[in-house]
Write an enzyme that holds these catalytic residues in place. Structure first.
Site, PDB file in Angstrom:
ATOM      1  N   SER A  43      -6.182 -22.827 -29.980  1.00 35.30           N
ATOM      2  CA  SER A  43      -4.774 -23.132 -29.630  1.00 35.30           C
ATOM      3  C   SER A  43      -3.977 -23.133 -30.922  1.00 35.30           C
ATOM      4  CB  SER A  43      -4.696 -24.481 -28.920  1.00 35.30           C
ATOM      5  OG  SER A  43      -5.459 -25.465 -29.614  1.00 35.30           O
ATOM      6  N   VAL A  68     -10.767 -22.804 -41.486  1.00 28.06           N
ATOM      7  CA  VAL A  68     -11.781 -22.329 -40.540  1.00 28.06           C
ATOM      8  C   VAL A  68     -12.413 -21.065 -41.111  1.00 28.06           C
ATOM      9  CG1 VAL A  68     -12.128 -21.358 -38.230  1.00 28.06           C
ATOM     10  CG2 VAL A  68     -10.660 -23.366 -38.538  1.00 28.06           C
ATOM     11  N   ASP A 111      10.236 -17.033 -24.148  1.00 29.25           N
ATOM     12  CA  ASP A 111       9.216 -16.946 -25.196  1.00 29.25           C
ATOM     13  C   ASP A 111       9.219 -15.613 -25.939  1.00 29.25           C
ATOM     14  OD1 ASP A 111       8.378 -19.446 -24.394  1.00 29.25           O
ATOM     15  OD2 ASP A 111       6.289 -18.876 -24.040  1.00 29.25           O
ATOM     16  N   ARG A 125       1.333 -18.986 -30.022  1.00 28.98           N
ATOM     17  CA  ARG A 125       1.431 -17.903 -29.054  1.00 28.98           C
ATOM     18  C   ARG A 125       2.267 -16.764 -29.629  1.00 28.98           C
ATOM     19  NH1 ARG A 125      -0.267 -19.055 -24.098  1.00 28.98           N
ATOM     20  NH2 ARG A 125       1.241 -17.724 -23.035  1.00 28.98           N
ATOM     21  N   HIS A 154      16.347 -54.034 -15.689  1.00 30.00           N
ATOM     22  CA  HIS A 154      15.268 -54.879 -16.193  1.00 30.00           C
ATOM     23  C   HIS A 154      14.296 -55.198 -15.065  1.00 30.00           C
ATOM     24  CE1 HIS A 154      13.162 -57.915 -18.497  1.00 30.00           C
ATOM     25  NE2 HIS A 154      13.215 -58.693 -17.422  1.00 30.00           N
ATOM     26  N   GLU A 182      -7.590 -28.692 -37.645  1.00 31.46           N
ATOM     27  CA  GLU A 182      -6.187 -28.328 -37.889  1.00 31.46           C
ATOM     28  C   GLU A 182      -6.010 -27.900 -39.345  1.00 31.46           C
ATOM     29  OE1 GLU A 182      -3.120 -28.001 -36.285  1.00 31.46           O
ATOM     30  OE2 GLU A 182      -2.394 -27.570 -38.313  1.00 31.46           O
TER      31      GLU A 182
HETATM   32  P1  FAD Z   1       6.331 -16.600 -19.158  1.00 31.97           P
HETATM   33  O1  FAD Z   1       6.230 -17.887 -18.438  1.00 31.97           O
HETATM   34  O2  FAD Z   1       5.232 -16.219 -20.067  1.00 31.97           O
HETATM   35  O3  FAD Z   1       6.523 -15.485 -18.044  1.00 31.97           O
HETATM   36  C1  FAD Z   1       6.547 -14.135 -18.329  1.00 31.97           C
HETATM   37  C2  FAD Z   1       6.177 -13.376 -17.069  1.00 31.97           C
HETATM   38  O4  FAD Z   1       6.436 -11.994 -17.287  1.00 31.97           O
HETATM   39  C3  FAD Z   1       4.704 -13.463 -16.698  1.00 31.97           C
HETATM   40  O5  FAD Z   1       4.575 -13.697 -15.326  1.00 31.97           O
HETATM   41  C4  FAD Z   1       4.153 -12.087 -17.061  1.00 31.97           C
HETATM   42  O6  FAD Z   1       3.071 -11.680 -16.238  1.00 31.97           O
HETATM   43  C5  FAD Z   1       5.361 -11.226 -16.790  1.00 31.97           C
HETATM   44  N1  FAD Z   1       5.377  -9.945 -17.499  1.00 31.97           N
HETATM   45  C6  FAD Z   1       5.153  -9.715 -18.812  1.00 31.97           C
HETATM   46  N2  FAD Z   1       5.349  -8.407 -19.081  1.00 31.97           N
HETATM   47  C7  FAD Z   1       5.706  -7.824 -17.919  1.00 31.97           C
HETATM   48  C8  FAD Z   1       6.063  -6.504 -17.554  1.00 31.97           C
HETATM   49  N3  FAD Z   1       6.127  -5.510 -18.459  1.00 31.97           N
HETATM   50  N4  FAD Z   1       6.357  -6.252 -16.263  1.00 31.97           N
HETATM   51  C9  FAD Z   1       6.323  -7.246 -15.331  1.00 31.97           C
HETATM   52  N5  FAD Z   1       6.011  -8.494 -15.633  1.00 31.97           N
HETATM   53  C10 FAD Z   1       5.716  -8.788 -16.906  1.00 31.97           C
HETATM   54  N6  FAD Z   1       6.578 -25.591 -21.847  1.00 31.97           N
HETATM   55  C11 FAD Z   1       7.261 -26.692 -21.482  1.00 31.97           C
HETATM   56  O7  FAD Z   1       8.485 -26.697 -21.554  1.00 31.97           O
HETATM   57  N7  FAD Z   1       6.615 -27.801 -21.008  1.00 31.97           N
HETATM   58  C12 FAD Z   1       5.270 -27.846 -20.899  1.00 31.97           C
HETATM   59  O8  FAD Z   1       4.722 -28.854 -20.473  1.00 31.97           O
HETATM   60  C13 FAD Z   1       4.526 -26.709 -21.283  1.00 31.97           C
HETATM   61  N8  FAD Z   1       3.187 -26.719 -21.187  1.00 31.97           N
HETATM   62  C14 FAD Z   1       2.498 -25.602 -21.544  1.00 31.97           C
HETATM   63  C15 FAD Z   1       1.110 -25.639 -21.479  1.00 31.97           C
HETATM   64  C16 FAD Z   1       0.365 -24.544 -21.848  1.00 31.97           C
HETATM   65  C17 FAD Z   1      -1.129 -24.596 -21.764  1.00 31.97           C
HETATM   66  C18 FAD Z   1       1.036 -23.355 -22.278  1.00 31.97           C
HETATM   67  C19 FAD Z   1       0.261 -22.134 -22.641  1.00 31.97           C
HETATM   68  C20 FAD Z   1       2.411 -23.308 -22.351  1.00 31.97           C
HETATM   69  C21 FAD Z   1       3.154 -24.440 -21.997  1.00 31.97           C
HETATM   70  N9  FAD Z   1       4.541 -24.454 -22.098  1.00 31.97           N
HETATM   71  C22 FAD Z   1       5.232 -25.579 -21.755  1.00 31.97           C
HETATM   72  C23 FAD Z   1       5.296 -23.277 -22.562  1.00 31.97           C
HETATM   73  C24 FAD Z   1       5.867 -22.510 -21.355  1.00 31.97           C
HETATM   74  O9  FAD Z   1       4.810 -22.151 -20.498  1.00 31.97           O
HETATM   75  C25 FAD Z   1       6.607 -21.277 -21.828  1.00 31.97           C
HETATM   76  O10 FAD Z   1       7.566 -21.634 -22.798  1.00 31.97           O
HETATM   77  C26 FAD Z   1       7.307 -20.589 -20.668  1.00 31.97           C
HETATM   78  O11 FAD Z   1       6.393 -20.219 -19.678  1.00 31.97           O
HETATM   79  C27 FAD Z   1       8.084 -19.372 -21.135  1.00 31.97           C
HETATM   80  O12 FAD Z   1       8.726 -18.805 -20.052  1.00 31.97           O
HETATM   81  P2  FAD Z   1       9.082 -17.237 -20.011  1.00 31.97           P
HETATM   82  O13 FAD Z   1       9.770 -17.039 -18.714  1.00 31.97           O
HETATM   83  O14 FAD Z   1       9.756 -16.857 -21.254  1.00 31.97           O
HETATM   84  O15 FAD Z   1       7.684 -16.477 -20.033  1.00 31.97           O
HETATM   85  P1  NAI Z   2       1.430 -24.954 -31.694  1.00 31.81           P
HETATM   86  O1  NAI Z   2       2.298 -24.121 -32.533  1.00 31.81           O
HETATM   87  O2  NAI Z   2       1.983 -26.130 -30.994  1.00 31.81           O
HETATM   88  O3  NAI Z   2       0.201 -25.487 -32.560  1.00 31.81           O
HETATM   89  C1  NAI Z   2      -0.665 -24.622 -33.235  1.00 31.81           C
HETATM   90  C2  NAI Z   2      -1.388 -25.420 -34.294  1.00 31.81           C
HETATM   91  O4  NAI Z   2      -2.452 -24.621 -34.771  1.00 31.81           O
HETATM   92  C3  NAI Z   2      -0.504 -25.773 -35.479  1.00 31.81           C
HETATM   93  O5  NAI Z   2      -0.636 -27.141 -35.769  1.00 31.81           O
HETATM   94  C4  NAI Z   2      -1.037 -24.884 -36.586  1.00 31.81           C
HETATM   95  O6  NAI Z   2      -0.910 -25.466 -37.858  1.00 31.81           O
HETATM   96  C5  NAI Z   2      -2.492 -24.738 -36.188  1.00 31.81           C
HETATM   97  N1  NAI Z   2      -3.151 -23.543 -36.702  1.00 31.81           N
HETATM   98  C6  NAI Z   2      -2.661 -22.287 -36.744  1.00 31.81           C
HETATM   99  N2  NAI Z   2      -3.579 -21.446 -37.261  1.00 31.81           N
HETATM  100  C7  NAI Z   2      -4.674 -22.185 -37.535  1.00 31.81           C
HETATM  101  C8  NAI Z   2      -5.956 -21.887 -38.073  1.00 31.81           C
HETATM  102  N3  NAI Z   2      -6.291 -20.652 -38.412  1.00 31.81           N
HETATM  103  N4  NAI Z   2      -6.835 -22.897 -38.227  1.00 31.81           N
HETATM  104  C9  NAI Z   2      -6.512 -24.166 -37.866  1.00 31.81           C
HETATM  105  N5  NAI Z   2      -5.309 -24.502 -37.359  1.00 31.81           N
HETATM  106  C10 NAI Z   2      -4.408 -23.520 -37.187  1.00 31.81           C
HETATM  107  O7  NAI Z   2       0.757 -23.922 -30.666  1.00 31.81           O
HETATM  108  P2  NAI Z   2      -0.086 -24.161 -29.343  1.00 31.81           P
HETATM  109  O8  NAI Z   2      -0.628 -25.531 -29.277  1.00 31.81           O
HETATM  110  O9  NAI Z   2      -1.010 -22.999 -29.262  1.00 31.81           O
HETATM  111  O10 NAI Z   2       0.983 -24.012 -28.213  1.00 31.81           O
HETATM  112  C11 NAI Z   2       1.831 -22.872 -28.178  1.00 31.81           C
HETATM  113  C12 NAI Z   2       3.185 -23.237 -27.693  1.00 31.81           C
HETATM  114  O11 NAI Z   2       3.162 -23.461 -26.289  1.00 31.81           O
HETATM  115  C13 NAI Z   2       3.747 -24.526 -28.271  1.00 31.81           C
HETATM  116  O12 NAI Z   2       4.307 -24.348 -29.543  1.00 31.81           O
HETATM  117  C14 NAI Z   2       4.777 -24.858 -27.271  1.00 31.81           C
HETATM  118  O13 NAI Z   2       5.923 -24.129 -27.550  1.00 31.81           O
HETATM  119  C15 NAI Z   2       4.156 -24.397 -25.968  1.00 31.81           C
HETATM  120  N6  NAI Z   2       3.568 -25.543 -25.280  1.00 31.81           N
HETATM  121  C16 NAI Z   2       4.392 -26.569 -24.900  1.00 31.81           C
HETATM  122  C17 NAI Z   2       3.883 -27.673 -24.277  1.00 31.81           C
HETATM  123  C18 NAI Z   2       4.799 -28.774 -23.926  1.00 31.81           C
HETATM  124  O14 NAI Z   2       6.014 -28.593 -23.981  1.00 31.81           O
HETATM  125  N7  NAI Z   2       4.299 -29.957 -23.548  1.00 31.81           N
HETATM  126  C19 NAI Z   2       2.458 -27.804 -23.962  1.00 31.81           C
HETATM  127  C20 NAI Z   2       1.677 -26.706 -24.454  1.00 31.81           C
HETATM  128  C21 NAI Z   2       2.236 -25.618 -25.056  1.00 31.81           C
END
Ligand code: FAD
Ligand code: NAI
Length: 475
Positions: A279, A247, A322, A282, A454, A213
């Site tokens: 990670s 890194v 997003d 995004r 409780h 990190e």
């Molecule tokens: P997305 O879910 O990214 O959906 C966008 C959609 O648009 C996709 O299907 C894509 O294919 C489509 N698309 C893009 N461009 C086009 C185009 N031009 N034409 C047609 N289709 C298109 N959030 C939480 O709240 N809780 C969690 O536990 C959580 N866990 C996560 C775990 C991981 C590993 C990751 C990566 C993310 C996680 N997130 C979590 C974040 C969450 O997934 C996103 O915030 C959420 O999906 C955003 O929703 P969205 O509808 O904005 O976009």
């Molecule tokens: P993140 O923003 O949560 O964490 C990225 C981490 O990478 C930070 O701590 C940052 O300081 C570090 N970092 C950045 N550049 C770096 C480098 N060059 N070298 C070393 N460390 C570096 O992003 P993450 O984990 O990729 O997830 C993206 C987003 O997806 C989250 O911010 C969240 O919004 C969503 N998400 C939500 C979840 C949930 O709600 N439970 C689960 C997973 C993702």
């Protein structure tokens, strides 16, 4: 003749599909265009969240937690297991089945609500007929016209410069959710939400996990008392987290990856692992949307510029989730989707950004809503703090899961709750009460006076509220 709609939603993730359903509920003629494909090339509605995000990560977190419990915790309960084994293929197949149930569920919801679904990429062609022409290319080839457009195209994983994802050795969240066998050594860059959740999954299944990190502080956005408690718990579990690293070069070989890095003291190190998960955040996704054709404005990060109501630089074009500013969370995207559909229908909907909860689904879970102590101090706001440890909660003891605490922050003068921060068992569920309390602008005394069942973990929330006035009953 082009197909005409009141609303066209581009993107079928949690932002887009919810916006489409809400708009249809309000009597509008709605289309949703989404390009995500399953392995067979068919539609896979639900976006990042359903396919490679929230849902599959929670499925693997659950499976890996079961394994961890069977391997390490059943014996405390007098249950012995012999011949415990792991079938990663089955675990991943179960995760895929859970994803498919969710994909199919959204298709069903579209039919139920009469949302027209087009499988393909949607892109702007031009302003036309009092709205916008949208080209769909892919499985469906169509030209649609919508009076109102909602862009919900989500985000994609950020790669390290010069190290693209190959999803075999260098993995984004996509590959990280489909590793076929437990790697002996796993490296991760970024100890944010994905780093901790994915690191936990593979650590529980037996991998030696190291997370690098860049920031010197662990979980800088989280209340630091909570972050410190979580850090201690993760270290005890064997999750290695190196803070303040730089890194350097990354070498991708045939069988593994070598990451050169410098530690906080400036000493050169090398981390070798079978796989590397990157990670580091995004990026908003507008690829293929052809925003230039209509002059839709993006900011320097590539996010679509919107105001507080999700209105873009173009009239009758909205953007949510997003792909715009704010936390990248599924429930934030959903709330914006509902609000935009209602605004299109002439209603005055509001999303309260101060009460959006965050949850990290590790063990212990971390959840919070509202402001941290550091934020209150920086704002010069006088506050009172109350904490209650799960160690003193009867249900947590019975569960055998006593790590962590509930911490409540309230205004010093009015007692209004300003933030709640939890690290511990089922924090993801406990936070809902706190979100509701803040939404109704409750005081800590309100929570302290409410009868909580409780024995339940929720009593820790009540006790944290009592602690604000230094009158806990069980600690
Ligand atoms: P997305 O879910 O990214 O959906 C966008 C959609 O648009 C996709 O299907 C894509 O294919 C489509 N698309 C893009 N461009 C086009 C185009 N031009 N034409 C047609 N289709 C298109 N959030 C939480 O709240 N809780 C969690 O536990 C959580 N866990 C996560 C775990 C991981 C590993 C990751 C990566 C993310 C996680 N997130 C979590 C974040 C969450 O997934 C996103 O915030 C959420 O999906 C955003 O929703 P969205 O509808 O904005 O976009
Ligand atoms: P993140 O923003 O949560 O964490 C990225 C981490 O990478 C930070 O701590 C940052 O300081 C570090 N970092 C950045 N550049 C770096 C480098 N060059 N070298 C070393 N460390 C570096 O992003 P993450 O984990 O990729 O997830 C993206 C987003 O997806 C989250 O911010 C969240 O919004 C969503 N998400 C939500 C979840 C949930 O709600 N439970 C689960 C997973 C993702």
């Amino acid at each position: 003749m082009n197909k005409q709609f009141d609303v066209i939603v581009i993107g079928g993730g949690p932002g887009g599909y919810i916006a489409a359903i809400r708009a249809a509920q309000l009597g509008m003629k709605v289309a949703c265009v989404d390009e995500w494909k399953n392995k067979q090339g068919g539609p896979a509605l639900g976006g990042t969240c359903t396919n490679v995000g929230c849902i599959p990560s929670k499925a693997l977190l659950q499976s890996s937690e079961h394994f961890d419990h069977a391997a390490h915790h059943f014996s405390e309960h007098g249950i012995s297991v012999s011949g415990l084994s792991l079938d990663v293929g089955q675990m991943v197949a179960r995760k895929d089945a859970v994803v498919k149930q969710n994909n199919d569920g959204i298709l069903y919801l579209f039919k139920k609500n009469k949302v027209s679904f087009f499988h393909g990429r949607g892109s702007f062609v031009k302003a036309a007929d009092g709205g916008y022409q949208i080209q769909v290319s892919g499985t469906a080839e169509e030209t649609l016209v919508g009076k109102q457009i909602v862009v919900a195209t989500g985000s994609t994983a950020r790669a390290l410069p010069g190290t693209p994802f190959d999803e075999q050795l260098v993995l984004s969240n996509d590959g990280a959710l489909s590793i076929g066998a437990v790697p002996k050594k796993l490296a991760l860059i970024g100890s944010g939400v994905i780093g901790l959740e994915m690191g936990s999954v593979w650590r529980r299944l037996g991998a030696e996990v190291t997370i690098l990190e860049a920031l010197p502080e662990f979980l800088g956005a989280v209340d630091q008392q909570i972050a410190k408690e979580a850090h201690k718990a993760f270290a005890k579990q064997g999750l290695k987290i190196e803070l303040g690293v730089t890194v350097g070069a990354i070498k991708v070989g045939k069988k593994g990856v070598g990451v050169a890095w410098t530690n906080a003291k400036g000493e050169a190190q090398l981390l070798e692992a079978e796989k590397l998960i990157v990670s580091i955040g995004r990026v908003p996704n507008t690829v293929g949307l052809n925003t230039e054709a209509v002059g839709l404005k993006l900011d320097e990060r590539g996010a679509i510029i919107v105001d507080g109501d999700c209105k873009t630089s173009l009239s009758n074009v909205w953007a949510i989730g997003d792909v715009v500013r704010g936390p990248m969370l599924a429930h934030k995207a959903e709330e914006e989707g509902v609000a935009v559909a209602e605004r299109i229908a002439g209603q005055h909907s509001h999303v309260n950004f101060n009460t959006i909860p965050w949850v990290i689904y590790t063990s212990p879970e971390i959840a919070w809503v509202g402001q941290t102590e550091a934020q209150l101090k920086a704002a010069g706001r006088a506050y009172k703090a109350g904490t209650f440890p799960f160690l003193a909660n009867g249900r947590a003891r019975a569960l055998g899961d006593t790590t962590g605490m509930v911490k409540m922050l309230a205004d010093a003068a009015t007692d209004e709750i300003l933030g709640v921060h939890i690290v511990g068992p089922m924090a993801s569920e406990l936070i809902a009460e706190c979100v509701m309390a803040m939404e109704f602008r409750a005081s800590s005394e309100d929570i302290a006076r409410i009868c909580h069942a409780h024995p339940s973990l929720s009593e820790a929330t009540k006790e944290a509220a009592l602690a604000v006035e230094k009158r806990t009953l069980n600690f």
